[in-house]
Enzyme design. Structure first.
Site, mmCIF file in Angstrom:
data_model
loop_
_atom_site.group_PDB
_atom_site.id
_atom_site.type_symbol
_atom_site.label_atom_id
_atom_site.label_comp_id
_atom_site.label_asym_id
_atom_site.label_seq_id
_atom_site.Cartn_x
_atom_site.Cartn_y
_atom_site.Cartn_z
ATOM 1 N N GLY A 271 -11.122 37.874 -26.661
ATOM 2 C CA GLY A 271 -9.643 38.285 -26.409
ATOM 3 C C GLY A 271 -9.513 38.644 -24.749
ATOM 4 N N ASP B 138 -18.238 36.679 -29.974
ATOM 5 C CA ASP B 138 -17.017 37.621 -29.382
ATOM 6 C C ASP B 138 -17.906 38.693 -28.469
ATOM 7 O OD1 ASP B 138 -14.838 39.280 -29.663
ATOM 8 O OD2 ASP B 138 -15.773 40.532 -31.092
#
Length: 289
Positions: free
Chosen positions: A43, A8
């Site tokens: 994201g 991430d």
């Protein structure tokens, strides 16, 4: 033996100033030099992800927008899982009805209808998560979203929904009122074919139900001839859970919440203590299976 490492970005690979530390960079380069596939799973849009990677002098494949898009090391789109335009309009209507600010992520980057709010919200989020950080540095980094074209301004999101030139990948909704966000979440649950996750207490991330990091990671490693059991995933929040569940080894950041830590095989240091580097070096040094 670990052959692929997926990390991430925000709260994980990036520190509180939204940059990649030299320690993290060197560990990634060392893994790549040993033939290990390193992929970012974020994201963020591809444009925002590669902006930060390029600043650090790194290049790697990107699983972007929570898994809605996968791109090769050279930027080729390998897979895309958008939200239909009809469903996108319904999502936008529900967020507007609940008076929740949101941004729309597309195959051509992220869009806002309020540039000032796009910057101020990011500043508030980073400061609240990192109270010890230098606010001036955070403001400067957040402002780069607009200055460097990482987020574009549009008068009306209908421009994106009505055009065949854009694929809608994600809605990123923000509000510091937890009750309002929960109401929006409950309203969105009335719609089919959506996945709603979060990367912080103050946001909702809305994608196609098949656009999740874990699903994208599984397809990515399969195409590389790598088993999921030979994959390690590193993250800090709820939008990383599908990735934790898919990977053979899951590592939570030291700054992750207790629930996220409980889901993982190991816990590394925080994002301000080069936790990604420590997780990578542990694998390289100990040949963890």
């Amino acid at each position: 033996m670990i052959k692929c490492i997926a990390s991430d970005m925000d709260g994980t690979l990036l520190n509180s100033t939204q940059t990649i530390s030299e320690e993290n960079k060197e560990a990634i380069l060392k893994a790549q030099a040993q033939g290990i596939e390193f992929v970012v799973a974020t994201g963020r849009s591809y444009q925002e992800a590669t902006y930060v990677l390029a600043e650090a002098g790194l290049k790697c494949p990107v699983i972007g927008v929570n898994g809605a898009e996968v791109r090769s090391k050279d930027g080729e789109v390998l897979a895309a899982t958008p939200i239909s335009k009809e469903l996108a309009r319904k999502v936008a209507a529900k967020l507007v009805e609940k008076d929740v600010y949101f941004e729309v992520y597309t195959d051509k980057g992220a869009y806002t209808i309020d540039a000032d709010k796009a910057v101020s919200i990011l500043v508030d989020i980073v400061v609240s998560a990192n109270p010890e950080a230098n606010v001036k540095e955070i403001v400067e980094a957040a402002g780069a979203r607009i200055r460097d074209g990482l987020i574009h301004t549009v008068e009306d999101y209908e421009i994106l929904f009505a055009s065949d030139d854009y694929q809608i990948y994600k809605f990123l909704a923000f509000d510091f009122d937890a009750d309002k966000l929960e109401e929006a979440n409950e309203s969105l649950a009335e719609l089919d074919n959506l996945a709603v996750s979060t990367s912080g207490h103050e946001n909702l991330e809305i994608t196609n139900k098949n656009a999740q990091k874990g699903i994208a990671l599984a397809s990515f490693v399969e195409a590389k001839g790598i088993e999921l059991s030979e994959t390690m995933a590193i993250g800090d929040n709820f939008n990383d859970v599908s990735m934790f569940e898919a990977a053979g080894r899951s590592v939570a950041m030291g700054n992750a919440g207790s629930y996220i830590k409980s889901l993982c095989d190991a816990v590394t240091a925080t994002n301000n203590e080069h936790g990604v580097a420590k997780a990578i070096l542990e694998v390289l040094l100990n040949d963890i299976n």
